[in-house]
Design a protein around this motif. Sequence first.
Motif, PDB file in Angstrom:
ATOM      1  N   PRO A   1      17.928   2.453  -5.608  1.00 38.37           N
ATOM      2  CA  PRO A   1      17.098   3.560  -5.107  1.00 38.37           C
ATOM      3  C   PRO A   1      15.718   3.124  -4.635  1.00 38.37           C
ATOM      4  O   PRO A   1      15.043   3.889  -3.952  1.00 38.37           O
ATOM      5  N   THR A   2      15.274   1.944  -5.007  1.00 32.07           N
ATOM      6  CA  THR A   2      14.022   1.391  -4.492  1.00 32.07           C
ATOM      7  C   THR A   2      14.371   0.215  -3.594  1.00 32.07           C
ATOM      8  O   THR A   2      14.982  -0.762  -4.058  1.00 32.07           O
ATOM      9  N   PHE A   3      14.017   0.293  -2.339  1.00 33.07           N
ATOM     10  CA  PHE A   3      14.417  -0.745  -1.399  1.00 33.07           C
ATOM     11  C   PHE A   3      13.358  -0.906  -0.320  1.00 33.07           C
ATOM     12  O   PHE A   3      12.514  -0.030  -0.099  1.00 33.07           O
ATOM     13  N   ARG A   4      13.417  -2.043   0.336  1.00 36.64           N
ATOM     14  CA  ARG A   4      12.569  -2.345   1.482  1.00 36.64           C
ATOM     15  C   ARG A   4      13.448  -2.637   2.684  1.00 36.64           C
ATOM     16  O   ARG A   4      14.507  -3.254   2.553  1.00 36.64           O
ATOM     17  N   LYS A   5      12.976  -2.209   3.845  1.00 38.17           N
ATOM     18  CA  LYS A   5      13.673  -2.502   5.098  1.00 38.17           C
ATOM     19  C   LYS A   5      12.663  -3.043   6.101  1.00 38.17           C
ATOM     20  O   LYS A   5      11.520  -2.590   6.151  1.00 38.17           O
ATOM     21  N   LEU A   6      13.128  -3.984   6.892  1.00 39.74           N
ATOM     22  CA  LEU A   6      12.248  -4.667   7.830  1.00 39.74           C
ATOM     23  C   LEU A   6      11.908  -3.753   9.000  1.00 39.74           C
ATOM     24  O   LEU A   6      12.790  -3.208   9.661  1.00 39.74           O
ATOM     25  N   TYR A   7      10.622  -3.597   9.250  1.00 36.51           N
ATOM     26  CA  TYR A   7      10.130  -2.779  10.364  1.00 36.51           C
ATOM     27  C   TYR A   7       9.806  -3.633  11.588  1.00 36.51           C
ATOM     28  O   TYR A   7      10.008  -3.214  12.732  1.00 36.51           O
ATOM     29  N   GLY A   8       9.299  -4.818  11.370  1.00 29.48           N
ATOM     30  CA  GLY A   8       8.918  -5.706  12.462  1.00 29.48           C
ATOM     31  C   GLY A   8       8.171  -6.899  11.899  1.00 29.48           C
ATOM     32  O   GLY A   8       8.129  -7.127  10.685  1.00 29.48           O
ATOM     33  N   ARG A   9       7.556  -7.666  12.781  1.00 25.63           N
ATOM     34  CA  ARG A   9       6.784  -8.823  12.345  1.00 25.63           C
ATOM     35  C   ARG A   9       5.600  -9.037  13.282  1.00 25.63           C
ATOM     36  O   ARG A   9       5.634  -8.659  14.459  1.00 25.63           O
ATOM     37  N   ILE A  10       4.574  -9.643  12.729  1.00 26.27           N
ATOM     38  CA  ILE A  10       3.372  -9.983  13.485  1.00 26.27           C
ATOM     39  C   ILE A  10       3.360 -11.490  13.679  1.00 26.27           C
ATOM     40  O   ILE A  10       3.354 -12.250  12.697  1.00 26.27           O
ATOM     41  N   ASP A  11       3.375 -11.935  14.921  1.00 30.66           N
ATOM     42  CA  ASP A  11       3.439 -13.358  15.224  1.00 30.66           C
ATOM     43  C   ASP A  11       2.041 -13.930  15.435  1.00 30.66           C
ATOM     44  O   ASP A  11       1.763 -14.622  16.428  1.00 30.66           O
ATOM     45  N   MET A  12       1.157 -13.639  14.478  1.00 31.88           N
ATOM     46  CA  MET A  12      -0.214 -14.165  14.511  1.00 31.88           C
ATOM     47  C   MET A  12      -0.647 -14.484  13.085  1.00 31.88           C
ATOM     48  O   MET A  12      -0.198 -13.819  12.131  1.00 31.88           O
ATOM     49  N   ASP A  13      -1.490 -15.483  12.941  1.00 31.44           N
ATOM     50  CA  ASP A  13      -2.043 -15.816  11.626  1.00 31.44           C
ATOM     51  C   ASP A  13      -3.185 -14.871  11.282  1.00 31.44           C
ATOM     52  O   ASP A  13      -3.950 -14.456  12.153  1.00 31.44           O
TER      53      ASP A  13
ATOM     54  N   ASP B   1       0.850  -1.195   0.000  1.00 27.40           N
ATOM     55  CA  ASP B   1       0.000   0.000   0.000  1.00 27.40           C
ATOM     56  C   ASP B   1       0.882   1.240   0.000  1.00 27.40           C
ATOM     57  O   ASP B   1       1.644   1.474   0.943  1.00 27.40           O
ATOM     58  N   ARG B   2       0.786   2.015  -1.071  1.00 25.37           N
ATOM     59  CA  ARG B   2       1.505   3.282  -1.126  1.00 25.37           C
ATOM     60  C   ARG B   2       0.655   4.349  -0.435  1.00 25.37           C
ATOM     61  O   ARG B   2      -0.497   4.574  -0.810  1.00 25.37           O
ATOM     62  N   TYR B   3       1.244   5.005   0.557  1.00 24.86           N
ATOM     63  CA  TYR B   3       0.453   5.913   1.374  1.00 24.86           C
ATOM     64  C   TYR B   3       0.990   7.345   1.420  1.00 24.86           C
ATOM     65  O   TYR B   3       0.408   8.199   2.096  1.00 24.86           O
ATOM     66  N   ASP B   4       2.061   7.650   0.719  1.00 26.38           N
ATOM     67  CA  ASP B   4       2.670   8.975   0.859  1.00 26.38           C
ATOM     68  C   ASP B   4       1.741  10.082   0.373  1.00 26.38           C
ATOM     69  O   ASP B   4       1.695  11.168   0.959  1.00 26.38           O
TER      70      ASP B   4
ATOM     71  N   ASN C   1      10.703  14.000  -4.129  1.00 24.53           N
ATOM     72  CA  ASN C   1       9.678  13.332  -4.940  1.00 24.53           C
ATOM     73  C   ASN C   1       9.736  11.812  -4.791  1.00 24.53           C
ATOM     74  O   ASN C   1       9.536  11.061  -5.755  1.00 24.53           O
ATOM     75  N   GLY C   2      10.004  11.366  -3.570  1.00 28.79           N
ATOM     76  CA  GLY C   2      10.064   9.941  -3.316  1.00 28.79           C
ATOM     77  C   GLY C   2       8.687   9.352  -3.019  1.00 28.79           C
ATOM     78  O   GLY C   2       7.688  10.060  -2.910  1.00 28.79           O
ATOM     79  N   LYS C   3       8.650   8.046  -2.883  1.00 24.08           N
ATOM     80  CA  LYS C   3       7.417   7.326  -2.592  1.00 24.08           C
ATOM     81  C   LYS C   3       7.620   6.492  -1.331  1.00 24.08           C
ATOM     82  O   LYS C   3       8.719   5.999  -1.065  1.00 24.08           O
ATOM     83  N   LYS C   4       6.541   6.313  -0.587  1.00 33.57           N
ATOM     84  CA  LYS C   4       6.567   5.479   0.608  1.00 33.57           C
ATOM     85  C   LYS C   4       5.447   4.452   0.516  1.00 33.57           C
ATOM     86  O   LYS C   4       4.322   4.788   0.134  1.00 33.57           O
ATOM     87  N   SER C   5       5.780   3.227   0.891  1.00 35.53           N
ATOM     88  CA  SER C   5       4.789   2.152   0.853  1.00 35.53           C
ATOM     89  C   SER C   5       4.954   1.275   2.085  1.00 35.53           C
ATOM     90  O   SER C   5       6.063   1.114   2.611  1.00 35.53           O
ATOM     91  N   LEU C   6       3.843   0.719   2.506  1.00 27.05           N
ATOM     92  CA  LEU C   6       3.826  -0.259   3.586  1.00 27.05           C
ATOM     93  C   LEU C   6       3.583  -1.630   2.982  1.00 27.05           C
ATOM     94  O   LEU C   6       2.701  -1.803   2.140  1.00 27.05           O
TER      95      LEU C   6
ATOM     96  N   GLN D   1       8.842   0.576   2.360  1.00 30.02           N
ATOM     97  CA  GLN D   1       9.517   0.671   1.057  1.00 30.02           C
ATOM     98  C   GLN D   1       9.663   2.122   0.658  1.00 30.02           C
ATOM     99  O   GLN D   1       8.710   2.904   0.746  1.00 30.02           O
ATOM    100  N   LEU D   2      10.842   2.480   0.226  1.00 28.51           N
ATOM    101  CA  LEU D   2      11.128   3.829  -0.255  1.00 28.51           C
ATOM    102  C   LEU D   2      11.573   3.761  -1.702  1.00 28.51           C
ATOM    103  O   LEU D   2      12.325   2.860  -2.097  1.00 28.51           O
ATOM    104  N   ASP D   3      11.095   4.709  -2.489  1.00 28.88           N
ATOM    105  CA  ASP D   3      11.495   4.831  -3.888  1.00 28.88           C
ATOM    106  C   ASP D   3      12.192   6.168  -4.097  1.00 28.88           C
ATOM    107  O   ASP D   3      11.857   7.166  -3.450  1.00 28.88           O
ATOM    108  N   LYS D   4      13.169   6.158  -5.007  1.00 32.51           N
ATOM    109  CA  LYS D   4      13.942   7.348  -5.374  1.00 32.51           C
ATOM    110  C   LYS D   4      14.790   7.858  -4.207  1.00 32.51           C
ATOM    111  O   LYS D   4      15.083   9.050  -4.124  1.00 32.51           O
ATOM    112  N   PHE D   5      15.178   6.973  -3.314  1.00 32.75           N
ATOM    113  CA  PHE D   5      16.066   7.333  -2.211  1.00 32.75           C
ATOM    114  C   PHE D   5      17.410   6.653  -2.484  1.00 32.75           C
ATOM    115  O   PHE D   5      17.533   5.436  -2.387  1.00 32.75           O
ATOM    116  N   TYR D   6      18.420   7.463  -2.793  1.00 34.81           N
ATOM    117  CA  TYR D   6      19.708   6.925  -3.218  1.00 34.81           C
ATOM    118  C   TYR D   6      20.635   6.800  -2.010  1.00 34.81           C
ATOM    119  O   TYR D   6      21.497   7.647  -1.770  1.00 34.81           O
ATOM    120  N   GLN D   7      20.467   5.702  -1.268  1.00 35.13           N
ATOM    121  CA  GLN D   7      21.369   5.453  -0.148  1.00 35.13           C
ATOM    122  C   GLN D   7      22.777   5.114  -0.609  1.00 35.13           C
ATOM    123  O   GLN D   7      23.714   5.166   0.190  1.00 35.13           O
TER     124      GLN D   7
END
Length: 351
Positions: free
Chosen positions: A255-267, A80-83, A288-293, A127-133
């Motif tokens: 420039p487009t990457f995902r990083k782990l935020y956490g985890r849900i230990d439930m089904d 889901d892109r929410y920016d 002009n970047g993008k953010k997604s969950l 997830q971030l887009d257009k972020f040049y780490q």
Amino acid sequence: MPPVNSDGAGPSSGEDGSAAAAKKRNRPKYHRFTQQELQACKPILIPQTVILVLVFVGLIFIPIGLACIAASNKVVELVDRYDTKCVPRNMLRNKVAYIQNSSIDKTCTRVFKVPKDMKKPIYIYYQLDKFYQNHRRYVKSLNDIQLRNPKKVANTQYCSPEATANGRPIVPCGLIAWSLFNDTYSFTRGHGNETLRVNKDGISWKSERNRRFGKNVYPKNFQNGTLIGGGQLNPSKPLSEQEDLIVWMRIAALPTFRKLYGRIDMDLQAGDRVEVTMQNNYNSYSFNGKKSLVLSTAGWLGGKNAFLGRAYAIVGLACFLLALLLALLYFVFPMREEHLSLHYIPARLVR
């Protein structure tokens, strides 16, 4: 014939002997390996062998590719892109002013509907887009010695422009730590009846916690400058326990990457309604970047990615097509025995 004068000019026999001895000493010892006289295999690949090899590679690669694709398809992923969706309508034309105005509430609520059953653990990524780490100045703006050695916290070399604030060194210093991602997410299932706890323990690599970040190094003077970059750090916790920082400081190559935020230990069951309450704090609008969950399960190959399976399948199909082409050529233009010989009769020279 007159006798040769021994007193005449020219090299003596003693000199000839010494030169010959020196030349003999410099000559390497004879060995079949140094003289390239070892027996060697010089196979001549006949068409039948090449065709069989290509067919064998195709038979191996295509099942592997199909298995990888099947494993990727079993992974359930929600993106889901929410920016832009979390910006008020009256400020869509001036998003930078919105994100920089601290008086505006940045709380945003999004709703997911689970399409398929999601077995625990369910991983949460941002997830971030257009972020040049991987930018050169950004990558160099840190000091690894400061991160792990409590006696070197004043060492801010290479951390410019985020080395000091108010005349004191920043711990951790540098642009990477300064730009720490600071959006937050909380989850409930149903209509806010059941809270889904986000587990943030162990989201970083053990090697980074034990070696790169010190257990006795604590944040000091962080985000106290005139320009605030991203998230804050808990000054009472050592850097080795601040796993959000550890994950963020593992530089992404693209420039487009995902990083782990956490985890849900439930089904989660198919059709479940998941409500996400997020704080839209991170300024991705200035570049002009993008953010997604992203919510995702994992398979035996990791997350959802069909590239590896498609690559295996395409290579296998290409081998089959080449084998078919060579078989047609072999039947149309069969090879004779003299074509397989290494000895060719040299052509006569035309005068």
